[in-house]
Design a protein around this motif. Structure first.
Motif, PDB file in Angstrom:
ATOM      1  N   ILE A 149     -44.027  48.087  -2.715  1.00  0.00           N
ATOM      2  CA  ILE A 149     -43.139  49.200  -3.486  1.00  0.00           C
ATOM      3  C   ILE A 149     -43.897  50.094  -4.325  1.00  0.00           C
ATOM      4  CG2 ILE A 149     -41.058  49.409  -4.778  1.00  0.00           C
ATOM      5  CD1 ILE A 149     -40.159  46.467  -3.902  1.00  0.00           C
ATOM      6  N   GLN A 150     -44.798  49.838  -5.275  1.00  0.00           N
ATOM      7  CA  GLN A 150     -45.248  50.514  -6.070  1.00  0.00           C
ATOM      8  C   GLN A 150     -46.153  51.643  -5.537  1.00  0.00           C
ATOM      9  OE1 GLN A 150     -47.516  48.938  -9.575  1.00  0.00           O
ATOM     10  NE2 GLN A 150     -49.101  50.153  -9.129  1.00  0.00           N
TER      11      GLN A 150
ATOM     12  N   ALA B 242     -45.796  53.038 -11.051  1.00  0.00           N
ATOM     13  CA  ALA B 242     -45.902  53.742 -10.174  1.00  0.00           C
ATOM     14  C   ALA B 242     -46.635  55.165 -10.232  1.00  0.00           C
ATOM     15  CB  ALA B 242     -44.428  54.066  -9.432  1.00  0.00           C
TER      16      ALA B 242
ATOM     17  N   SER C 151     -53.220  46.649  -7.455  1.00  0.00           N
ATOM     18  CA  SER C 151     -51.737  46.127  -7.568  1.00  0.00           C
ATOM     19  C   SER C 151     -51.771  44.535  -7.171  1.00  0.00           C
ATOM     20  CB  SER C 151     -50.890  46.874  -6.392  1.00  0.00           C
ATOM     21  OG  SER C 151     -50.948  48.417  -6.691  1.00  0.00           O
TER      22      SER C 151
ATOM     23  N   ILE D 291     -44.607  43.947  -5.354  1.00  0.00           N
ATOM     24  CA  ILE D 291     -45.165  45.261  -6.393  1.00  0.00           C
ATOM     25  C   ILE D 291     -45.986  46.044  -5.483  1.00  0.00           C
ATOM     26  CG2 ILE D 291     -46.687  45.516  -8.351  1.00  0.00           C
ATOM     27  CD1 ILE D 291     -45.165  43.209  -9.961  1.00  0.00           C
TER      28      ILE D 291
ATOM     29  N   VAL E 295     -42.759  48.308 -11.261  1.00  0.00           N
ATOM     30  CA  VAL E 295     -43.176  49.430 -10.461  1.00  0.00           C
ATOM     31  C   VAL E 295     -42.594  50.566 -11.237  1.00  0.00           C
ATOM     32  CG1 VAL E 295     -41.876  50.533  -8.365  1.00  0.00           C
ATOM     33  CG2 VAL E 295     -42.441  48.085  -8.326  1.00  0.00           C
TER      34      VAL E 295
END
Length: 311
Positions: free
Chosen positions: A99-100, A186, A238, A96, A182
């Motif tokens: 990617i986020q 995001a 995160s 997470i 995500v």
């Protein structure tokens, strides 16, 4: 002689008085006392009592329980389900975080322009973050179900071979959880990055462009160092959120199939409220707290050092 000595002493007294006047007075510490007492009553005392239960065999109901020392923690080390849950927790948190924040940064760079629709795009991309996580999870559970919208869309475009049991396949379910988290947050990371980007003076961009620097070079040499505070905040949020993740996991898969998506949080819930092993579940909570503390402290130390180096 006496007059001269008196003048000198008077001058020193005047300087001392002025220096005392210039020095800001420290606020009385007892102003904090009510808040500290409330914090201790609501947070510290229950937390300390909870840690004590981690060393007992309490079942959550019987007032009679025994002190068993480190037996609960030893059981965690010997429990394959607990070790698997710890691994899943760390894997989800790292996935997470990477990617986020990667997508959030790309979105922030994309909307940090002068296009007319930039305000609409910012609101649209941030919108999922204001939805309750449990609502988002149930929405995606319907979309990813065996007869959900995702599989129906694949069939409609002739891609029946791509249909999957997205939440029932042990190899896919964990990554579907990452996808949902995500997708929801995001935009939250984007807003923090966007605030950092908007604090960078445009004159710096223009000067770098005149010097012949390309977009990648301008970002790496100019924007990235100035984004260090935003990067620190986003990574901290995160990683902590990923380690404590519960709502989305429990609503999407309930920790299944089997224990394929169990995290420490879901295992704590199951052991406490399904099996009645409150002492063991509290020991798991202590392990979770330790992981959050170590991850937060280590990450903060590294990011703070990088932030100071960049400045």
């Amino acid at each position: 002689m006496t007059t001269e000595l008196h003048d000198r002493l008077s001058g020193r007294t005047t300087v001392a008085v002025r220096s005392r006047r210039r020095r800001p007075a420290a606020p009385p510490w007892w102003f904090m006392l009510p808040a500290l007492l409330l914090f201790a009553f609501v947070v510290l005392v229950p937390s300390a009592r909870g840690v004590y239960y981690a060393f007992t065999d309490w079942d959550g109901l019987d007032p009679a329980f025994a002190f068993i020392g480190l037996d609960n923690f030893t059981a965690i080390a010997d429990d394959p389900d607990a070790l698997q849950a710890i691994w899943h927790t760390l894997l989800i948190a790292v996935a997470i975080t990477i990617i986020q924040n990667g997508i959030g940064l790309l979105l922030a760079l994309g909307v940090n322009t002068m296009i007319k629709s930039r305000n609409f795009l910012r609101a649209l991309l941030f919108a999922p973050a204001v939805v309750t996580p449990i609502v988002t999870a149930y929405l995606w559970r319907n979309l990813l179900g065996p007869d959900g919208a995702v599989n129906s869309l694949l069939s409609a475009v002739g891609l029946d071979s791509w249909r999957q049991n997205w939440l029932g396949d042990p190899d896919l379910a964990l990554w579907m959880i990452v996808l949902v988290v995500v997708w929801q947050f995001a935009g939250y990371s984007m807003v923090i990055f966007l605030a950092g980007l908007q604090s960078v003076p445009r004159e710096i961009y223009e000067a770098a462009a005149i010097d012949g620097s390309g977009p990648v070079r301008r970002f790496w040499s100019i924007v990235r160092p100035l984004l260090a505070p935003a990067i620190t905040i986003n990574l901290m949020l995160s990683i902590i959120g990923g380690i404590k993740l519960f709502d989305q996991v429990y609503a999407l898969t309930g920790g299944g199939p089997g224990h394929a998506t169990d995290t420490i949080s879901t295992l704590i819930y199951k052991d406490a409220f399904t099996l009645g092993e409150f002492g063991y579940s509290i020991a798991l909570a202590v392990v979770l707290t330790a992981i959050v503390a170590v991850a937060s402290a280590g990450q903060y130390a590294v990011l703070s050092r990088n932030e100071k180096a960049a400045s």
